[in-house]
Design a protein around this motif. Structure first.
Motif, PDB file in Angstrom:
ATOM      1  N   LYS A   1      56.337  49.760  49.375  1.00 20.79           N
ATOM      2  CA  LYS A   1      57.203  48.593  49.183  1.00 20.79           C
ATOM      3  C   LYS A   1      58.136  48.411  50.395  1.00 20.79           C
ATOM      4  CE  LYS A   1      56.020  47.172  45.008  1.00 20.79           C
ATOM      5  NZ  LYS A   1      55.536  45.790  44.722  1.00 20.79           N
TER       6      LYS A   1
ATOM      7  N   ALA B   1      58.251  45.083  52.733  1.00 18.76           N
ATOM      8  CA  ALA B   1      59.453  44.277  52.939  1.00 18.76           C
ATOM      9  C   ALA B   1      59.655  43.887  54.398  1.00 18.76           C
ATOM     10  CB  ALA B   1      60.684  45.048  52.441  1.00 18.76           C
TER      11      ALA B   1
ATOM     12  N   ARG C   1      66.483  48.965  54.231  1.00 20.46           N
ATOM     13  CA  ARG C   1      67.062  47.882  53.417  1.00 20.46           C
ATOM     14  C   ARG C   1      67.686  48.452  52.149  1.00 20.46           C
ATOM     15  NH1 ARG C   1      65.423  42.665  54.761  1.00 20.46           N
ATOM     16  NH2 ARG C   1      63.830  42.573  56.429  1.00 20.46           N
TER      17      ARG C   1
ATOM     18  N   THR D   1      66.353  44.347  49.577  1.00 22.70           N
ATOM     19  CA  THR D   1      67.060  43.102  49.916  1.00 22.70           C
ATOM     20  C   THR D   1      67.524  43.152  51.387  1.00 22.70           C
ATOM     21  OG1 THR D   1      69.115  44.046  49.031  1.00 22.70           O
ATOM     22  CG2 THR D   1      67.777  42.705  47.528  1.00 22.70           C
TER      23      THR D   1
END
Length: 553
Positions: free
Chosen positions: A72, A76, A145, A153
């Motif tokens: 993930k 991102a 992040r 985010t």
């Protein structure tokens, strides 16, 4: 003291790196990379003692799985040159046991999560467990992040900005956290995040060994990096200072011996001049100073200061009657600290003149007779004409001494001027000698080789040039701080004597006359004060007798 180490690394796609590969290696695990479509399998890697994931409170459930978490994180990042992961590499205190080191890393990882809101994957290693000196450390992987309930985010850019001070903060925080755990476990040691310079330590820092050098060292093959670290570790400032102190004392003793030989050299040359003139001439041709300095007595210096004579800078020749040893011939150390020392010269006439002591009675000296004179032996009182003649003679003598004093003073002023020029000339010679070295040093600094195998030779050449420059600068600064020395003036006096021995001896004779005259004047003033005090005492006694007689009546 335990070892301090904290370094910050980043993993970027522009360097061909990926977060999944990095975490698989550090965890000693198998991770499939969805973006690359490949599997990173490091399950056979040894030395991984503990791995653990730390997440914010509102993180999604899938983040607890290492493979999903880092896939993930890769997903991102959409740019081809994105930074996909960040790492804090820390050295763990060997004074703690394995469980205590795990607790230390857990505490530090939780602080990172609380401050930046990112996910942290920590791994404790001991890669060199086969060696006696184990290498306990941890790789603390951070996502770039923030991890919130909906996934990754905003970027944690504060860790990428030097002006933010975040890296400096975490360096200090790691030291505080490690010291707290050491203290809580009863260990009286600590680590310090400050540089050796800020800590006030003089030793150099150790350097990182690297994979290749470490592998060679494990096989018993010494490397340049290993030698450097061993030398730093073996550095003992107290032992080094003791060694340097011993060397300094030996050098100081040798320096004093050289000064003694230098002071005695003119005396030895004088003896050679009398007994072996040919050898003396050979030494003179070598340019060795040959003037014979004169040593000034301490009591003469005090007397001259009291009478405020301008001839305080000149020396009185030492005669055989004053000294019975070999210095009775008018010789003294060349390196005497007294200023304005004049030599006597070398001629037999000069030495013959010094063997005669001229004694001049002080003028108007009051003497008490040893016995009473008979009436027939009484001397007639001096007439007014005699007193006038005597006063005129005294005035003429004072004028003559004043003229001679001015000549001596002018000679000394000229010698001081020449000594100042000689001093500046020595400084100028040293500066001319140092200037090319400084240019070579700057040139070498600008041409530092990029090839690491040539760095050692370049550094040795640079250090050699700097050492030569520092030696010249040290001599220059020492001469500059001391100013014009007695040796400089003695060199000027030597040249003056060689150029015109007669003129030099004439000035010396004038100085002798002036000093004798000043001594007579001081003696005369002293006797006058004593006579006045005696008269006052006598008057007091008479007055006391008269008062006592009146009281008895």
């Amino acid at each position: 003291m335990a070892i301090y180490h904290l370094s910050v690394k980043t993993f970027s796609r522009s360097k061909g790196q990926s977060a999944t590969a990095a975490v698989a290696y550090r965890a000693g695990a198998k991770v499939e990379c969805e973006r690359e479509g490949r599997t990173h399998d490091y399950t056979k890697k040894g030395g991984v003692l503990h791995s653990e994931i730390f997440l914010p409170d509102d993180a999604p459930d899938w983040a607890a799985d290492r493979q999903q978490l880092w896939n993930k994180a890769e997903e991102a990042e959409t740019r081809k040159n994105s930074t996909v992961a960040r790492e804090f590499e820390v050295a763990l205190p060997k004074e703690l046991d394995e469980q205590q080191r795990i607790e230390l890393v857990q505490d530090f990882a939780k602080q990172i999560v609380a401050r930046h809101g990112c996910a942290v994957d920590a791994h404790l290693h001991d890669d060199d467990s086969r060696r006696t000196n184990q290498n306990h450390h941890a790789h603390i992987m951070l996502t770039t992040r923030k991890l919130e309930q909906d996934g990754f985010t905003n970027k944690t850019r504060e860790l990428d900005q030097k002006q933010s001070g975040e890296v400096v903060y975490w360096r200090e925080q790691w030291a505080k956290t490690a010291n707290e755990h050491l203290r809580d476990n009863g260990i009286e040691k600590h680590i310090d995040h400050r540089s050796l310079k800020d800590q006030g330590l003089e030793r150099e820092p150790t350097i990182k060994m690297g994979v290749n050098a470490s592998a060679l060292e494990r096989k018993g093959i010494k490397t340049e990096r290993g030698d450097h670290n061993r030398a730093v570790t073996a550095y003992n400032p107290d032992k080094l200072n003791q060694h340097l102190t011993t060397q300094y004392n030996q050098a100081l003793e040798f320096h004093n011996k050289l000064n003694f030989i230098k002071r005695r050299l003119p005396e030895i040359k004088r003896d050679l001049a009398e007994k072996q003139p040919n050898l003396y001439q050979s030494l003179d041709d070598l340019g060795i100073p040959t003037a014979e300095p004169i040593e000034r007595e301490h009591h003469e210096l005090q007397r001259a200061e009291q009478t405020q004579s301008v001839s305080t800078g000149l020396d009185r020749p030492v005669t055989p009657e004053c000294h019975s040893n070999e210095r009775g011939r008018g010789l003294s150390p060349t390196g005497s600290i007294e200023s304005h020392k004049l030599g006597q010269g070398h001629t037999e006439a000069r030495r013959a003149e010094d063997k005669t002591i001229t004694s001049t009675a002080p003028r108007n000296q009051v003497e008490r007779p040893q016995k009473s004179l008979e009436p027939s032996e009484q001397l007639e009182a001096p007439t007014a004409q005699d007193n006038a003649v005597e006063a005129n003679n005294e005035q003429n003598r004072a004028d003559e001494m004043a003229q001679k004093r001015l000549k001596v003073q002018a000679f000394l002023a000229k010698c001081d001027e020449q000594a100042e020029k000689y001093h500046k000339h020595k400084l100028s010679q040293l500066r001319d000698k140092a200037q090319p070295l400084l240019a070579e040093i700057n040139n070498l600094k600008d041409k530092k080789p990029l090839n690491p195998f040539k760095t050692k030779a370049w550094q040795e050449q640079l250090d050699n040039k700097i050492e030569q420059y520092d030696k010249i600068k040290s001599v220059h600064d020492d001469i500059k701080d001391k100013g014009v020395t007695a040796e400089d003036r003695q060199a000027v006096y030597t040249i003056a004597y060689k150029r015109n021995p007669k003129a030099y001896d004439s000035i010396h004779a004038m100085n002798k006359e002036v000093r004798t005259y000043d001594k007579e004047q001081a003696q005369h003033e002293l006797e006058q004060r004593q006579a006045q005090l005696a008269e006052v005492r006598e008057q007091r006694e008479i007055t006391k007798g008269i008062d006592k007689g009146g009281m008895e009546r």
